[in-house]
Design a protein around this motif. Structure first.
Motif, PDB file in Angstrom:
ATOM      1  N   LEU A  77       4.847   5.902   5.120  1.00 42.37           N
ATOM      2  CA  LEU A  77       3.482   5.364   4.331  1.00 42.37           C
ATOM      3  C   LEU A  77       2.789   6.840   5.026  1.00 42.37           C
ATOM      4  CD1 LEU A  77       1.182   4.407   2.854  1.00 42.37           C
ATOM      5  CD2 LEU A  77       0.711   2.560   5.324  1.00 42.37           C
ATOM      6  N   SER A  78       2.960   7.692   6.310  1.00 40.73           N
ATOM      7  CA  SER A  78       2.110   8.190   6.782  1.00 40.73           C
ATOM      8  C   SER A  78       2.310   9.600   5.987  1.00 40.73           C
ATOM      9  CB  SER A  78       2.606   9.018   8.046  1.00 40.73           C
ATOM     10  OG  SER A  78       2.110   7.579   8.949  1.00 40.73           O
ATOM     11  N   GLY A  79       3.821  10.067   5.753  1.00 44.23           N
ATOM     12  CA  GLY A  79       4.186  11.335   4.426  1.00 44.23           C
ATOM     13  C   GLY A  79       3.834  11.525   3.458  1.00 44.23           C
ATOM     14  N   LEU A  80       3.532  10.134   2.783  1.00 43.55           N
ATOM     15  CA  LEU A  80       2.890  10.103   1.470  1.00 43.55           C
ATOM     16  C   LEU A  80       1.343  10.588   1.218  1.00 43.55           C
ATOM     17  CD1 LEU A  80       3.826   6.947  -0.377  1.00 43.55           C
ATOM     18  CD2 LEU A  80       4.281   9.080  -1.349  1.00 43.55           C
ATOM     19  N   PHE A  81       0.533  10.027   2.716  1.00 43.37           N
ATOM     20  CA  PHE A  81      -0.905  10.628   2.853  1.00 43.37           C
ATOM     21  C   PHE A  81      -1.000  11.879   3.142  1.00 43.37           C
ATOM     22  CE2 PHE A  81      -2.077   5.809   1.762  1.00 43.37           C
ATOM     23  CZ  PHE A  81      -3.049   5.754   2.468  1.00 43.37           C
ATOM     24  N   SER A  82       0.224  12.333   3.899  1.00 36.75           N
ATOM     25  CA  SER A  82      -0.301  13.835   4.471  1.00 36.75           C
ATOM     26  C   SER A  82       0.437  14.651   2.898  1.00 36.75           C
ATOM     27  CB  SER A  82       0.990  13.839   5.043  1.00 36.75           C
ATOM     28  OG  SER A  82       0.981  15.504   5.821  1.00 36.75           O
ATOM     29  N   ILE A  83       1.284  13.923   1.977  1.00 36.58           N
ATOM     30  CA  ILE A  83       1.287  15.099   1.509  1.00 36.58           C
ATOM     31  C   ILE A  83       0.341  14.677   0.342  1.00 36.58           C
ATOM     32  CG2 ILE A  83       2.689  15.662  -0.680  1.00 36.58           C
ATOM     33  CD1 ILE A  83       4.737  14.441   1.430  1.00 36.58           C
ATOM     34  N   TYR A  84      -0.270  14.150  -0.290  1.00 43.48           N
ATOM     35  CA  TYR A  84      -0.650  13.779  -1.440  1.00 43.48           C
ATOM     36  C   TYR A  84      -2.741  13.389  -1.101  1.00 43.48           C
ATOM     37  CZ  TYR A  84       3.653  12.990  -3.605  1.00 43.48           C
ATOM     38  OH  TYR A  84       4.439  12.585  -4.907  1.00 43.48           O
TER      39      TYR A  84
END
Length: 439
Positions: A77-84
């Motif tokens: 979840l943290s990775g998704l928010f960071s990427i997008y």
């Protein structure tokens, strides 16, 4: 009250025409730029900043809600928010929750962010720092036993168009004011030149052919000044030529009268007539001195200290004391200044025993003080003695000794140099003459 207000406003305004004209040009530009800036920040920048901040806080709340839901792996979840969404977040299971060291209440970004976080997260459940990192905003939000640590780019809450707007609104204003300054300089220069020419002419300096320039009204004023100057010069020359001719014509019969006196047998009558003829010759000489044109002598820079020293030394009088500061230079007509000093010292020698001459410099003025212990002059006669042909027979000696032009000539010379001459009571109980000359 209205008069006092007008006077207060006049005191605030600059005195020079150039700066007043610059205010007329610059103030409307500055006011217009301020109004445009306020409208821009109120209607565009602040509202845009508010919308971007609200969207950011919404994304942060969405992340927290998704984190609590448990359907997704927290790291994913943290990775998704960071990427997008460019939202770097990390959960720290610690009780330590830092408080901000300093809140910038003047910053629009801080104010908007504080307002949105307070309404959506709650007071006391967050802190943020917008100054420690140049391009990032550091936000901590309390959650359960720890807190979320967010690092967000400042571009998420601030529009880059504000800088471009500030650049484009500032540079044209500075360019317009610079162009206005150049044009105003060109427009006020003819007025300054006219004022300098009038000042030089008022001091008696020789002015070359004056050429008016500038706007039509300024050219008209310059032409009228030049016409006036030429009329005054023509009048002075005609007066000098007329009196010179009269003097020349009168000297011939006076010379014949002197020769005829030698044939008169009555010695007493011959002596009286000789005194009358001598007085007439002296009057003619003083008339010529009074009417002689001082415009023929050119200005020069000279040491007035040395001039006063040499003038006093010529008298070879031990009763004249002096206190002179060395090496004081001024610009003027040296021979005329010496003539005025001679007239003052001659009067002091004629009517006093002790004389003291002092030379000092104060601010931008030269001060010459001459004290004597003579009879003095009544206070009510201080202004009258500067009038041509005015004599104080009762208080200052024999009427045959002068025709009353010495102080008048001296006053004209001093004032033609932009100075002033004042009479006062002397500490020696006589007369004090104070001469002010500009450096």
């Amino acid at each position: 009250m209205s008069y006092g207000l007008n006077k207060f406003i006049k005191n605030l305004l600059p005195r020079r025409l150039f700066y007043r004209a610059l205010l007329i040009v610059a103030v409307p530009i500055i006011v217009l730029q301020l109004i445009i800036t306020i409208v821009f920040f109120d209607s565009l920048w602040i509202k845009t900043n508010k919308g971007m901040t609200r969207a950011l806080v919404g994304e942060m709340k969405t992340f927290i809600t998704a984190y609590d839901n448990g359907k997704y792996n927290n790291n994913d979840l943290s990775g998704l928010f960071s990427i997008y969404l460019d939202l770097n977040v990390e959960y720290k299971n610690e009780a330590l929750f830092d408080e901000p060291l300093k809140e910038r209440w003047f910053s629009p970004i801080d104010r908007t962010l504080r307002r949105e976080l307070k309404s959506n997260i709650g007071a006391g459940n967050y802190w943020f720092d917008t100054t420690s990192y140049k391009e990032l905003i550091h936000i901590n939000i309390k959650h359960q036993e720890g807190y979320f640590e967010f690092f967000i780019s400042k571009d998420r809450v601030a529009s880059s168009s504000a800088r471009m707007f500030a650049l484009w609104i500032t540079l044209p204003a500075l360019l317009m004011i610079t162009i206005a300054i150049i044009f105003l300089k060109n427009q006020t220069r003819p007025i300054v030149n006219l004022a300098k020419a009038a000042e030089r002419f008022g001091r008696g300096e020789n002015i070359d052919e004056y050429r008016p320039s500038g706007a039509l009204e300024i050219r008209q004023a310059g032409l009228e000044f030049d016409k006036m100057r030429k009329r005054i010069m023509r009048h002075l020359n005609q007066r000098s030529e007329m009196l010179s001719g009269i003097s020349h014509d009168l000297r011939t019969p006076l010379t014949r009268l002197k020769l005829q006196l030698s044939f008169i047998k009555d010695e007493e009558l011959s002596k009286k007539m000789s005194l009358d003829i001598s007085e007439m010759e002296k009057m003619l000489n003083e008339y010529l001195q009074f009417t002689s044109s001082s415009y023929l002598e050119k200005d020069e820079t000279f040491d007035i200290s040395e001039l006063i020293e040499s003038t006093i030394d010529k008298y070879t009088n031990d009763n004249i004391s002096k206190e002179i500061i060395p090496r004081i230079y001024m610009n003027g007509r040296k021979n005329l200044i010496q003539r005025s000093l001679n007239n003052i010292i001659d009067n002091s020698i004629k009517y006093a025993d002790k004389i003291n001459v002092m030379l000092s410099k104060k601010n931008n003025n030269i001060l010459i003080t001459i004290d004597d212990d003579g009879f003095g002059i009544p206070k009510n006669e201080y202004q009258n003695v500067f009038k041509p042909f005015y004599k104080l027979d009762k208080s200052r000696g024999d009427s045959r000794s002068s025709v009353g032009l010495g102080l008048s000539i001296t006053s004209d010379i001093i004032k033609s140099h932009g100075g002033n001459i004042v009479l006062e009571k002397s500490p020696l109980n006589g007369l004090r003459v104070r001469v002010f000359l500009p450096l």
